[in-house]
Structures are given as structure tokens and as C-alpha cells.
Design an enzyme around this catalytic site. Structure first.
Site: not given
Ligand code: PAF
Length: 282
Positions: A30, A37, A61, A149, A152, A186, A189
Site C-alpha cells: 500500500m 518492503h 480493507q 511479510g 503481518d 518495521l 505505523r
Molecule cells: O499488507 C499490505 O500492505 C496490504 O494488506 C496488501 C497485502 C497490499 C493488500 O492491500
């Protein structure tokens, strides 16, 4: 790195790579990219010939009380980081490209049970939004592998379940959590933490790590370990959502079939909700 905003444009570009027999790795994000990332992108580069990254702040979401409008959009800086990392294609659709008729009439994909617990309990509908958009992105990109990652952890488990249940031909890779030198996971937020909160934030890792040591030392009274961790966090100034010791695959209570434990925590420091997790072989 090519940046493409349309589904048709991305498909046309990827068709060229596919006809040249190139494999494709996909990193959905996102945006507001940080080293965590970039670690996913680096992993993707080792897994396939062509690395596609998407940046799409998925409104589906976000809950009504979650600040979608204030979610940081940092496209120019994100592009620089992705170019430096060596990504090949960046997909940046606008909301109308993904939800042309709006979100309400759009088909939804829902994974039951595993999404009702932990973060799903305090963020109703969140994982349906994640699976709906990830499934759509998979259909657009049709990657061989996709990298998520492990920070999450629940999201990764939900996506694995979706891929297994629907026989989606994408190999899912979970990449280890990137951490600051003080072990704070990391996260985009972390930027919301004030200076005092930032000093306290690694306590979440420390408390989960102490719980992991307790289990490694043979303590199987999971409820008592969870309660100790919750008290430690509360005393340190966190508002605890949960600390839970679960089966690493099902995210349900561990059983004698459990191969890996996961200790998951979510807690607020001020207004910032932090999550982290650690695993341990059963
Ligand atoms: O983890 C994220 O950044 C988001 O939940 C994802 C997997 C890109 C879906 O929008």
C-alpha cells in the site's frame, strides 16, 4: 522501472515477459515504503526474473473508524526506493481502476474462521478487503510467486488459506520481519509514534520474546504465559488488544498436531496500534 496504472497496460507488458519465458514475482503493497518492503522486493528478485510491485491503498480493507484519507501517500519517494532496489514494474492503479462500479457491488472473497480471531476480531471486514484485493491483483498480475511479510502473520496465513482453498497457482513466500536495531518490527505505523512512544515500542518485541523463552523452557500453560505478557505490556504503558499463543498454521489454539507455535501481540501506544509476532518449533 516502468510505472503502469491500468490493468490492460500491465497485462500487455507482462504478456511480453511471459512470452519471453520470464518468471514473475509479485510484491503487493500500500506504499509508504520502508526497509521492510524493500526486503520483500530483494527476496522477490531472488525468486523470479521480473519483479512487479503494486502500490494501491485499498479502501475495502479500512474500517469506518480507520483513517483511510490520512494514510500516507508517498509515491515519488516510493518510486526512488523501488528503482534503487531493482524492481522492474510498478503497478499504481487508482481506486476506479480496481473498483470501477464502486466497492459495494464488487464481488467479495471471504476466508472464514481464521479471519474472525486476533486482528480480525477488532477489525471486522478487514481481511475480506485484503483477500478480495489480493485475489484481484493475483488475477491481474498472474505471478509465479508472491512475497508477503511475516510481520503481518495473520494476513499471511489468511492468504495461504485462500490460495490453498481456491487452488490459485501462486507460490506464497513469507519473508522474515525486518527490524530496527532495537528489534522494533518495521512498519509504516512507526512513523506515527512520538519520541517517547518510539523508545517504549520495542517492549512489544521484548515481551513476546520473553514468552517465547518461557515456552522454549517447557511451560505449556499458555493462558498464564499470555496473561503475564499482557500485564507486562500494560505496565509498560500499552493498551493491549491481545497476546495469543497459537498454532502457526491454523492460528487456532495449539494442539498435539501443532508443528510451530506463534506468539502474536497487538497493542496500542497512544493512538498507534503495533503488531508483532515470534515463532517457535513445537
Ligand atoms: O499488507 C499490505 O500492505 C496490504 O494488506 C496488501 C497485502 C497490499 C493488500 O492491500
Amino acid at each position: 522501472m516502468k510505472t503502469i496504472a491500468s490493468i490492460a497496460g500491465l497485462r500487455a507488458e507482462l504478456a511480453l515477459h511471459r512470452s519471453a519465458k520470464k518468471s514473475i514475482a509479485f510484491v503487493p503493497t500500500m506504499g509508504n515504503l520502508h526497509e521492510g518492503h524493500i526486503k520483500l522486493v530483494r527476496r522477490a528478485l531472488t525468486e523470479a526474473d521480473i519483479v512487479v510491485v503494486s502500490i494501491f491503498v485499498n479502501p475495502l480493507q479500512f474500517g469506518a473508524n480507520e483513517d483511510l484519507d490520512n494514510y500516507p501517500r508517498t509515491l515519488a519517494a516510493d518510486k526512488d526506493k523501488l528503482i534503487d532496489a531493482g524492481a522492474h514494474l510498478l503497478f499504481t492503479p487508482v481506486v476506479d481502476e480496481i473498483y470501477p462500479e464502486g466497492m459495494e457491488p464488487h464481488a467479495k472473497l471471504s476466508v472464514p474462521m481464521i479471519t474472525n480471531t486476533l486482528c480480525g476480531a477488532s477489525r471486522p471486514g478487514h481481511f475480506d478487503g485484503v483477500t478480495t484485493v489480493v485475489n484481484k491483483l493475483f488475477n491481474i498480475v498472474q505471478p509465479n510467486v508472491a512475497i508477503f511479510g511475516k510481520k503481518d502473520f495473520q494476513q499471511l496465513a489468511v492468504i495461504r488459506k485462500m490460495v490453498d482453498d481456491f487452488c490459485i497457482p501462486v507460490h506464497i513466500i513469507g519473508e522474515e520481519t525486518a527490524r530496527a536495531s532495537d528489534k522494533l518490527a518495521l512498519s509504516s505505523r512507526n512513523g506515527y509514534l512520538n519520541a517517547d512512544e518510539r523508545v517504549l515500542a520495542p517492549t512489544l518485541f521484548k515481551v513476546l520474546d520473553a514468552a517465547r523463552t518461557e515456552i522454549a523452557n517447557g511451560n505449556r500453560d499458555f493462558v498464564s504465559v499470555e496473561n503475564t505478557s499482557k500485564n507486562q505490556l500494560t505496565q509498560a504503558g500499552f493498551e493491549v488488544d491481545y497476546v495469543a499463543i497459537r498454532d502457526g498454521r491454523t492460528l487456532m489454539a495449539p494442539t498435539e498436531k501443532t508443528k510451530e507455535y506463534v506468539i502474536l501481540g497487538a497493542a496500542k501506544l497512544g493512538t498507534t496500534r503495533l503488531i508483532d509476532n515470534l515463532t517457535l518449533k513445537a
